[in-house]
Design a protein around this motif. Structure first.
Motif, PDB file in Angstrom:
ATOM      1  N   VAL A 166       0.837  -1.204   0.000  1.00 42.96           N
ATOM      2  CA  VAL A 166       0.000   0.000   0.000  1.00 42.96           C
ATOM      3  C   VAL A 166       0.870   1.252   0.000  1.00 42.96           C
ATOM      4  O   VAL A 166       0.635   2.207  -0.751  1.00 42.96           O
ATOM      5  N   LEU A 167       1.912   1.251   0.835  1.00 40.06           N
ATOM      6  CA  LEU A 167       2.734   2.446   1.033  1.00 40.06           C
ATOM      7  C   LEU A 167       3.621   2.782  -0.163  1.00 40.06           C
ATOM      8  O   LEU A 167       4.025   3.935  -0.323  1.00 40.06           O
ATOM      9  N   ILE A 168       3.946   1.784  -0.986  1.00 38.32           N
ATOM     10  CA  ILE A 168       4.848   2.071  -2.113  1.00 38.32           C
ATOM     11  C   ILE A 168       4.125   2.729  -3.284  1.00 38.32           C
ATOM     12  O   ILE A 168       4.770   3.157  -4.243  1.00 38.32           O
ATOM     13  N   VAL A 169       2.800   2.825  -3.207  1.00 35.93           N
ATOM     14  CA  VAL A 169       2.048   3.413  -4.325  1.00 35.93           C
ATOM     15  C   VAL A 169       2.506   4.839  -4.595  1.00 35.93           C
ATOM     16  O   VAL A 169       2.747   5.225  -5.753  1.00 35.93           O
ATOM     17  N   LEU A 170       2.650   5.647  -3.552  1.00 35.45           N
ATOM     18  CA  LEU A 170       3.011   7.053  -3.744  1.00 35.45           C
ATOM     19  C   LEU A 170       4.405   7.211  -4.362  1.00 35.45           C
ATOM     20  O   LEU A 170       4.544   7.921  -5.373  1.00 35.45           O
ATOM     21  N   PRO A 171       5.459   6.576  -3.812  1.00 33.00           N
ATOM     22  CA  PRO A 171       6.767   6.726  -4.465  1.00 33.00           C
ATOM     23  C   PRO A 171       6.790   6.191  -5.889  1.00 33.00           C
ATOM     24  O   PRO A 171       7.455   6.758  -6.761  1.00 33.00           O
ATOM     25  N   VAL A 172       6.051   5.111  -6.150  1.00 31.41           N
ATOM     26  CA  VAL A 172       5.981   4.576  -7.512  1.00 31.41           C
ATOM     27  C   VAL A 172       5.353   5.607  -8.441  1.00 31.41           C
ATOM     28  O   VAL A 172       5.846   5.843  -9.555  1.00 31.41           O
ATOM     29  N   MET A 173       4.271   6.243  -8.008  1.00 33.54           N
ATOM     30  CA  MET A 173       3.604   7.250  -8.831  1.00 33.54           C
ATOM     31  C   MET A 173       4.522   8.438  -9.113  1.00 33.54           C
ATOM     32  O   MET A 173       4.538   8.979 -10.216  1.00 33.54           O
ATOM     33  N   ILE A 174       5.320   8.826  -8.107  1.00 35.45           N
ATOM     34  CA  ILE A 174       6.249   9.957  -8.290  1.00 35.45           C
ATOM     35  C   ILE A 174       7.327   9.606  -9.314  1.00 35.45           C
ATOM     36  O   ILE A 174       7.642  10.394 -10.216  1.00 35.45           O
ATOM     37  N   ILE A 175       7.896   8.406  -9.182  1.00 33.83           N
ATOM     38  CA  ILE A 175       8.937   7.971 -10.129  1.00 33.83           C
ATOM     39  C   ILE A 175       8.357   7.871 -11.545  1.00 33.83           C
ATOM     40  O   ILE A 175       8.973   8.313 -12.520  1.00 33.83           O
ATOM     41  N   GLN A 176       7.171   7.297 -11.652  1.00 32.03           N
ATOM     42  CA  GLN A 176       6.552   7.152 -12.973  1.00 32.03           C
ATOM     43  C   GLN A 176       6.239   8.506 -13.591  1.00 32.03           C
ATOM     44  O   GLN A 176       6.400   8.684 -14.806  1.00 32.03           O
ATOM     45  N   ARG A 177       5.823   9.442 -12.759  1.00 32.06           N
ATOM     46  CA  ARG A 177       5.552  10.787 -13.281  1.00 32.06           C
ATOM     47  C   ARG A 177       6.833  11.419 -13.826  1.00 32.06           C
ATOM     48  O   ARG A 177       6.830  12.047 -14.899  1.00 32.06           O
ATOM     49  N   GLY A 178       7.941  11.229 -13.100  1.00 27.39           N
ATOM     50  CA  GLY A 178       9.221  11.753 -13.564  1.00 27.39           C
ATOM     51  C   GLY A 178       9.644  11.130 -14.880  1.00 27.39           C
ATOM     52  O   GLY A 178      10.136  11.824 -15.788  1.00 27.39           O
ATOM     53  N   LEU A 179       9.440   9.816 -15.008  1.00 26.88           N
ATOM     54  CA  LEU A 179       9.805   9.137 -16.254  1.00 26.88           C
ATOM     55  C   LEU A 179       8.926   9.582 -17.415  1.00 26.88           C
ATOM     56  O   LEU A 179       9.399   9.699 -18.554  1.00 26.88           O
ATOM     57  N   LEU A 180       7.646   9.826 -17.136  1.00 25.73           N
ATOM     58  CA  LEU A 180       6.759  10.316 -18.197  1.00 25.73           C
ATOM     59  C   LEU A 180       7.209  11.679 -18.709  1.00 25.73           C
ATOM     60  O   LEU A 180       7.160  11.960 -19.908  1.00 25.73           O
ATOM     61  N   LEU A 181       7.661  12.532 -17.784  1.00 22.38           N
ATOM     62  CA  LEU A 181       8.153  13.846 -18.191  1.00 22.38           C
ATOM     63  C   LEU A 181       9.463  13.743 -18.965  1.00 22.38           C
ATOM     64  O   LEU A 181       9.767  14.578 -19.820  1.00 22.38           O
ATOM     65  N   TRP A 182      10.234  12.702 -18.652  1.00 21.09           N
ATOM     66  CA  TRP A 182      11.548  12.536 -19.275  1.00 21.09           C
ATOM     67  C   TRP A 182      11.468  11.851 -20.635  1.00 21.09           C
ATOM     68  O   TRP A 182      11.966  12.366 -21.637  1.00 21.09           O
ATOM     69  N   ILE A 183      10.825  10.671 -20.668  1.00 19.84           N
ATOM     70  CA  ILE A 183      10.808   9.901 -21.918  1.00 19.84           C
ATOM     71  C   ILE A 183       9.443   9.912 -22.609  1.00 19.84           C
ATOM     72  O   ILE A 183       9.305   9.397 -23.717  1.00 19.84           O
ATOM     73  N   GLY A 184       8.421  10.477 -21.949  1.00 17.63           N
ATOM     74  CA  GLY A 184       7.106  10.559 -22.558  1.00 17.63           C
ATOM     75  C   GLY A 184       6.386   9.221 -22.582  1.00 17.63           C
ATOM     76  O   GLY A 184       6.864   8.223 -22.033  1.00 17.63           O
ATOM     77  N   ASP A 185       5.222   9.195 -23.242  1.00 16.52           N
ATOM     78  CA  ASP A 185       4.439   7.959 -23.337  1.00 16.52           C
ATOM     79  C   ASP A 185       4.105   7.613 -24.782  1.00 16.52           C
ATOM     80  O   ASP A 185       3.170   6.863 -25.050  1.00 16.52           O
ATOM     81  N   GLU A 186       4.890   8.173 -25.716  1.00 19.24           N
ATOM     82  CA  GLU A 186       4.611   7.910 -27.134  1.00 19.24           C
ATOM     83  C   GLU A 186       4.928   6.471 -27.524  1.00 19.24           C
ATOM     84  O   GLU A 186       4.287   5.896 -28.398  1.00 19.24           O
ATOM     85  N   SER A 187       5.931   5.892 -26.894  1.00 24.92           N
ATOM     86  CA  SER A 187       6.326   4.520 -27.223  1.00 24.92           C
ATOM     87  C   SER A 187       5.631   3.541 -26.288  1.00 24.92           C
ATOM     88  O   SER A 187       5.913   3.534 -25.082  1.00 24.92           O
ATOM     89  N   PRO A 188       4.734   2.689 -26.809  1.00 30.08           N
ATOM     90  CA  PRO A 188       4.075   1.693 -25.956  1.00 30.08           C
ATOM     91  C   PRO A 188       5.071   0.741 -25.291  1.00 30.08           C
ATOM     92  O   PRO A 188       4.850   0.309 -24.162  1.00 30.08           O
ATOM     93  N   VAL A 189       6.162   0.421 -25.989  1.00 26.10           N
ATOM     94  CA  VAL A 189       7.158  -0.502 -25.426  1.00 26.10           C
ATOM     95  C   VAL A 189       7.849   0.136 -24.229  1.00 26.10           C
ATOM     96  O   VAL A 189       7.970  -0.475 -23.153  1.00 26.10           O
ATOM     97  N   ALA A 190       8.314   1.379 -24.390  1.00 27.36           N
ATOM     98  CA  ALA A 190       8.999   2.063 -23.293  1.00 27.36           C
ATOM     99  C   ALA A 190       8.064   2.275 -22.112  1.00 27.36           C
ATOM    100  O   ALA A 190       8.454   2.068 -20.955  1.00 27.36           O
ATOM    101  N   PHE A 191       6.834   2.677 -22.394  1.00 27.31           N
ATOM    102  CA  PHE A 191       5.885   2.904 -21.304  1.00 27.31           C
ATOM    103  C   PHE A 191       5.584   1.595 -20.572  1.00 27.31           C
ATOM    104  O   PHE A 191       5.571   1.547 -19.342  1.00 27.31           O
TER     105      PHE A 191
END
Length: 232
Positions: free
Chosen positions: A43-68
């Protein structure tokens, strides 16, 4: 009343699946308080996971289904689960048979999946049919990814030499690949072709049940239980 019903429908699948895999431990059931601790860790790891994923989305985007699918989604989620399991439970005294890895890994995975399901239920317009579909797909998917991770963790725990590192690596890579493939299919398959997820989930369940049976078969406590039954 409706709020409570939606909340219960979002939480119930994760609890039910955790109970199922907990009761599949044939020889030496784990202390419930330790299982709950791992569920809450999920339960507790949801927030840090969401933060990391948000950072990666800003960095590499979500255009590539494979990368996402394999990096932003599965890569982050499975790595954080693996990290938590390794540092909290891998060297714990209660981790004393191969199947324990499956119990603890599914606890973390389903803690994460339950919060994810609750957030979905309260941030998207959903019906009970949609929540049922989520129980059959992403929630059970997280449970099975946990089974794959826990199975390899159990093999690593009771191996020696180079095999330990090999199984520790597989504990991360196997669920990451399965999770990434699941996400990739969900992103790229047209909605009218989503029925192909049924055989895919069937194969995941088949592999998961085989892992459960193999882990139980390697328990050092099975001989003790057999001797007790013979004496009785």
């Amino acid at each position: 009343m409706l709020l409570f019903s939606v909340l219960a429908a979002a939480i119930a699948p994760g609890i039910a699946l955790l109970a199922y895999f907990y009761w599949k431990d044939r020889y030496d059931a784990e202390p419930l308080h330790v299982v709950i601790k791992l569920f809450l860790a999920g339960v507790l790891i949801v927030l840090p996971v969401m933060i990391i994923q948000r950072g990666l989305l800003l960095w590499i985007g979500d255009e590539s289904p494979v990368a996402f699918s394999f990096i932003t989604s599965a890569g982050v989620e499975e790595f954080v689960k693996w990290f938590v399991l390794y540092h909290i439970i891998y060297n714990h005294t209660e981790f004393d048979e191969p199947y324990d890895g499956i119990v603890y890994a599914t606890a973390v995975s389903l803690g994460f999946a339950t919060v994810e399901n609750v957030l979905y239920a309260f941030t998207e317009p959903v019906t009970f049919g949609m929540l049922l579909a989520r129980a059959l797909l992403p929630v059970s998917g997280h449970a099975l990814f946990g089974v794959f991770m826990g199975y390899s963790l159990g093999k690593a725990k009771f191996s020696a030499g180079r095999a330990v590192k090999l199984h520790l690596a597989l504990a991360l890579l196997t669920p990451l690949f399965a999770h990434g493939l699941y996400d990739y299919l969900m992103q790229t398959i047209p909605s009218e072709w989503l029925w192909v997820m049924v055989p895919f989930m069937f194969l995941l369940w088949l592999r998961g049940i085989r892992s459960v049976n193999h882990a139980n078969a390697r328990s050092p406590f099975r001989w003790v239980k057999r001797e007790e039954e013979i004496k009785f």
